[in-house]
Design a protein around this motif. Structure first.
Motif, PDB file in Angstrom:
ATOM      1  N   TRP A 398       0.828  -1.200   0.000  1.00 21.93           N
ATOM      2  CA  TRP A 398       0.000   0.000   0.000  1.00 21.93           C
ATOM      3  C   TRP A 398       0.868   1.257   0.000  1.00 21.93           C
ATOM      4  O   TRP A 398       0.583   2.208  -0.735  1.00 21.93           O
ATOM      5  CB  TRP A 398      -0.931   0.001   1.206  1.00 21.93           C
ATOM      6  CG  TRP A 398      -1.551   1.347   1.454  1.00 21.93           C
ATOM      7  CD1 TRP A 398      -1.328   2.187   2.502  1.00 21.93           C
ATOM      8  CD2 TRP A 398      -2.483   2.026   0.598  1.00 21.93           C
ATOM      9  NE1 TRP A 398      -2.054   3.351   2.369  1.00 21.93           N
ATOM     10  CE2 TRP A 398      -2.773   3.271   1.201  1.00 21.93           C
ATOM     11  CE3 TRP A 398      -3.086   1.713  -0.621  1.00 21.93           C
ATOM     12  CZ2 TRP A 398      -3.650   4.192   0.637  1.00 21.93           C
ATOM     13  CZ3 TRP A 398      -3.954   2.631  -1.187  1.00 21.93           C
ATOM     14  CH2 TRP A 398      -4.233   3.846  -0.564  1.00 21.93           C
ATOM     15  N   ALA A 402       0.788   4.037  -2.815  1.00 19.45           N
ATOM     16  CA  ALA A 402       0.427   5.413  -2.474  1.00 19.45           C
ATOM     17  C   ALA A 402       1.519   6.384  -2.908  1.00 19.45           C
ATOM     18  O   ALA A 402       1.230   7.495  -3.380  1.00 19.45           O
ATOM     19  CB  ALA A 402       0.187   5.528  -0.965  1.00 19.45           C
ATOM     20  N   THR A 406       0.671   9.364  -5.570  1.00 17.94           N
ATOM     21  CA  THR A 406       0.601  10.739  -5.065  1.00 17.94           C
ATOM     22  C   THR A 406       1.921  11.489  -5.156  1.00 17.94           C
ATOM     23  O   THR A 406       1.949  12.710  -4.999  1.00 17.94           O
ATOM     24  CB  THR A 406       0.137  10.749  -3.597  1.00 17.94           C
ATOM     25  OG1 THR A 406       1.125  10.110  -2.777  1.00 17.94           O
ATOM     26  CG2 THR A 406      -1.196  10.034  -3.435  1.00 17.94           C
ATOM     27  N   TYR A 409       5.034  10.158   0.433  1.00 14.15           N
ATOM     28  CA  TYR A 409       4.539   9.176   1.395  1.00 14.15           C
ATOM     29  C   TYR A 409       3.554   9.777   2.396  1.00 14.15           C
ATOM     30  O   TYR A 409       3.056   9.070   3.273  1.00 14.15           O
ATOM     31  CB  TYR A 409       5.723   8.575   2.173  1.00 14.15           C
ATOM     32  CG  TYR A 409       6.547   7.605   1.354  1.00 14.15           C
ATOM     33  CD1 TYR A 409       6.132   6.290   1.177  1.00 14.15           C
ATOM     34  CD2 TYR A 409       7.740   7.998   0.767  1.00 14.15           C
ATOM     35  CE1 TYR A 409       6.886   5.386   0.431  1.00 14.15           C
ATOM     36  CE2 TYR A 409       8.505   7.109   0.015  1.00 14.15           C
ATOM     37  CZ  TYR A 409       8.070   5.812  -0.146  1.00 14.15           C
ATOM     38  OH  TYR A 409       8.819   4.927  -0.887  1.00 14.15           O
ATOM     39  N   ARG A 411       0.405  10.976   2.239  1.00 16.45           N
ATOM     40  CA  ARG A 411      -0.967  10.427   2.263  1.00 16.45           C
ATOM     41  C   ARG A 411      -0.976   9.011   2.818  1.00 16.45           C
ATOM     42  O   ARG A 411      -1.891   8.614   3.542  1.00 16.45           O
ATOM     43  CB  ARG A 411      -1.561  10.440   0.853  1.00 16.45           C
ATOM     44  CG  ARG A 411      -1.618  11.791   0.183  1.00 16.45           C
ATOM     45  CD  ARG A 411      -2.523  12.777   0.913  1.00 16.45           C
ATOM     46  NE  ARG A 411      -2.611  14.043   0.189  1.00 16.45           N
ATOM     47  CZ  ARG A 411      -1.738  15.044   0.314  1.00 16.45           C
ATOM     48  NH1 ARG A 411      -0.689  14.901   1.121  1.00 16.45           N
ATOM     49  NH2 ARG A 411      -1.897  16.172  -0.360  1.00 16.45           N
ATOM     50  N   GLY A 412       0.053   8.239   2.469  1.00 18.24           N
ATOM     51  CA  GLY A 412       0.138   6.886   3.002  1.00 18.24           C
ATOM     52  C   GLY A 412       0.243   6.878   4.511  1.00 18.24           C
ATOM     53  O   GLY A 412      -0.408   6.072   5.200  1.00 18.24           O
ATOM     54  N   THR A 415      -3.141   7.535   6.155  1.00 17.76           N
ATOM     55  CA  THR A 415      -4.081   6.402   6.134  1.00 17.76           C
ATOM     56  C   THR A 415      -3.747   5.355   7.204  1.00 17.76           C
ATOM     57  O   THR A 415      -4.609   4.537   7.546  1.00 17.76           O
ATOM     58  CB  THR A 415      -4.090   5.711   4.757  1.00 17.76           C
ATOM     59  OG1 THR A 415      -2.778   5.187   4.474  1.00 17.76           O
ATOM     60  CG2 THR A 415      -4.503   6.671   3.663  1.00 17.76           C
TER      61      THR A 415
END
Length: 443
Positions: A398, A402, A406, A409, A411-412, A415
Motif C-alpha cells: 500500500w 500510495a 501521489t 509518502y 498520504r500513506g 491512512t
C-alpha cells in the motif's frame, strides 16, 4: 508457641519461592538472550531491504510499487506456513525445528544478493518468508512452557526487545555496508545482504546444541527447579477456561480478533518500517549514515518503552489497557506526521509511533496464554500470527502504491491512522467481553 508454628508453616513456602526465583532467573539468563539474538537476526534479514532499497531500486530500476510488492511477498508465504510450522515444532521439538528455521532463512537471505529482476526479487522474498515461518509463534509457544503467567509479559518483552534493538544495530551498520559500494565487484546493497545473512546460519547450529526443549531437558536446572517450573505450567494449564485442541483453537472468536488486530498492527508498522529510510532521508536531508543513526535512536527508545510497559503490565496484572493506550498514541503519531511533513513536527510524531508500537508487544503477546493451552496454544498463536502477517504484505504494498500515485509518502502515513484506531477498538471490545465473563463467573 504460635510464633513457632507460623514460622514452621511458612518455611516450606519461603523455600519454594526461593526455588522458583532461582529457576526463573536461570531460565531467563540461559534462554532469553539466545532467543532474542535469533529473533533480532530474523528481523534484520526481513527488513534490511528497507536500507538496501536506497541503492537497489536505483541499480535494478525498481519502482516503489515493485519494491513494495516484493517486500510484502515475504509475509504471504510466511503466513501460509505458520500453522504447519508450529505443528511440526511440536513433533520435532523446539531445539531442532528452530535451528532448522535459522539455517534455511540465513542461506536464503544471503541469496538475495544475486537478485537482478523483479521476478527474481519476488521469488527470493517469497522463499525467505517460507523459510522463516514459524519462528516467532514457535518461540511464543516455547516460552509458555517455561515461564508462569505472571512473568510472561516480561519474558516476552525481554526477547522481543531484540526487534527494536536489531533496528538499532541495522541503522548503525547499514551506512557502513552500503558504503562498501564496488568492493570486490559487489554493490553496497549486496554487501548488506551477505554480511547480515551469514550470522543466522552459525546461530542455528548454536541453537541445536544449546536450546533444551523443556525444563525437564535442562541440565543446568536442579531437579527441584525443574519440578517447580513443570508444576507451575501444569497448574496454569488446569486453571480457568482454556481452549484446547487445534480445531477448537482455530474456531475461537478471540483468536480471530487477535489475528485481525495483529493484521492492523503489522500492516501499519511494516508500511512505515520498509519506507522509513526513504521517508526520513527526505524529511531531514540527512546522509544514509545519519538516517541510520536516527532510526537507531528511535528504536532504542522503543526498546526501553517495551521493557517498561511489560514490567508495569505484569505488576498491575492487566493486559488490555496496556495495549489500548499505545494504539491511541500511535494513531495520533501517524495523524500528525501525515498532515505535516515539517521535520521538527513529523520526525517526533513518527518517533512517538515507533516507541508505542514497541511498548505494546509484551502485554499483547501475553493475552493468548490467558485462554489457550496445549496443541490449541500452538495452533492458535500460529493462526493469530498468520492473519497478522498478511498485514506485512498489505502495508508495504500500500505504501509503495500510495507513493507512486501521489508522489510522496504523506498520504500513506495519514491512512495508517485507520488500522491503528481499529486495533484499539478491537482490544477494547475484547476487554469488555473479558470483564463480562469475569462478572458472570463472580455472580
Amino acid at each position: 508457641m504460635t510464633k513457632h508454628v507460623v514460622a514452621s508453616s511458612s518455611a516450606p513456602r519461603l523455600a519454594d519461592e526461593a526455588v522458583g526465583r532461582s529457576a526463573v532467573r536461570k531460565a531467563s539468563w540461559r534462554l532469553l538472550p539466545l532467543i532474542a539474538l535469533g529473533y533480532g537476526m530474523a528481523f534484520m534479514d526481513r527488513v534490511n531491504i528497507s536500507f538496501a532499497a536506497l541503492q537497489m531500486n536505483r541499480d535494478l530500476h525498481f519502482s516503489a510499487t515493485v519494491y513494495g510488492f516484493g517486500a510484502g511477498l515475504f509475509f504471504v508465504s510466511y503466513a501460509a506456513c505458520e500453522i504447519p510450522s508450529n505443528l511440526l515444532l511440536l513433533r520435532f521439538g523446539a531445539r531442532r525445528w528452530l535451528a532448522r528455521i535459522m539455517v534455511t532463512w540465513g542461506a536464503l537471505a544471503v541469496a538475495m544478493m544475486f537478485v537482478r529482476t523483479p521476478g527474481q526479487f519476488y521469488v527470493a522474498r517469497f522463499f525467505l518468508g517460507m523459510a522463516e515461518a514459524g519462528f516467532f509463534p514457535g518461540v511464543l509457544y516455547y516460552l509458555m512452557q517455561w515461564f508462569p503467567p505472571d512473568m510472561r509479559a516480561r519474558a516476552v518483552s525481554r526477547f522481543y526487545v531484540s526487534l527494536p534493538l536489531s533496528s538499532v544495530v541495522m541503522g548503525l551498520l547499514a551506512g557502513a555496508l552500503l558504503n562498501l559500494q564496488g568492493r570486490l565487484g559487489l554493490a553496497g546493497w549486496q554487501w548488506l545482504c551477505l554480511v547480515e545473512g551469514l550470522p543466522p546460519i552459525a546461530l542455528g547450529i548454536v541453537f541445536l546444541f544449546c536450546l533444551p526443549d523443556t525444563p525437564a531437558h535442562a541440565a543446568w536446572l536442579d531437579p527441584e527447579e525443574q519440578e517447580w517450573l513443570l508444576t507451575q505450567i501444569r497448574e496454569d494449564a488446569a486453571a480457568g477456561a482454556h481452549t484446547e485442541g487445534v480445531g477448537r483453537a482455530l474456531l475461537d472468536r478471540r483468536v480471530w480478533q487477535l489475528g485481525v488486530l495483529c493484521l492492523c498492527l503489522r500492516g501499519s508498522i511494516y508500511a512505515y518500517t520498509f519506507s522509513a529510510p526513504v521517508i526520513l532521508k527526505k524529511l531531514t536531508g540527512f546522509s544514509v549514515t545519519n538516517v541510520g543513526f536516527l532510526i537507531a535512536a528511535m528504536n532504542l527508545l522503543g526498546g526501553a518503552g517495551m521493557i517498561l510497559n511489560a514490567i508495569h503490565s505484569d505488576r498491575a496484572r492487566e493486559r488490555y489497557w496496556h495495549v489500548i493506550v499505545p494504539f491511541l498514541v500511535i494513531t495520533a503519531g501517524y495523524f500528525v506526521s501525515g498532515l505535516s511533513m515539517l521535520p521538527w513536527l513529523a520526525v517526533p510524531a513518527l518517533a512517538v509511533a515507533v516507541i508505542n508500537n514497541s511498548s505494546l508487544e509484551g502485554p499483547l503477546l501475553s493475552i493468548p496464554a490467558i485462554f489457550l493451552k496445549g496443541r490449541g496454544a500452538a495452533a492458535g498463536i500460529a493462526a493469530m500470527n498468520t492473519i497478522g502477517m498478511l498485514g506485512g504484505f498489505l502495508g508495504p504494498y500500500w505504501m509503495g502504491l500510495a507513493r507512486d500515485l501521489t508522489g510522496d509518502y504523506q498520504r500513506g502515513l495519514l491512512t495508517l491512522t485507520i488500522p491503528s484506531l481499529a486495533a484499539a477498538a478491537i482490544m477494547f471490545a475484547m476487554h469488555r467481553s473479558s470483564q463480562r465473563q469475569r462478572d458472570a463467573a463472580a455472580g
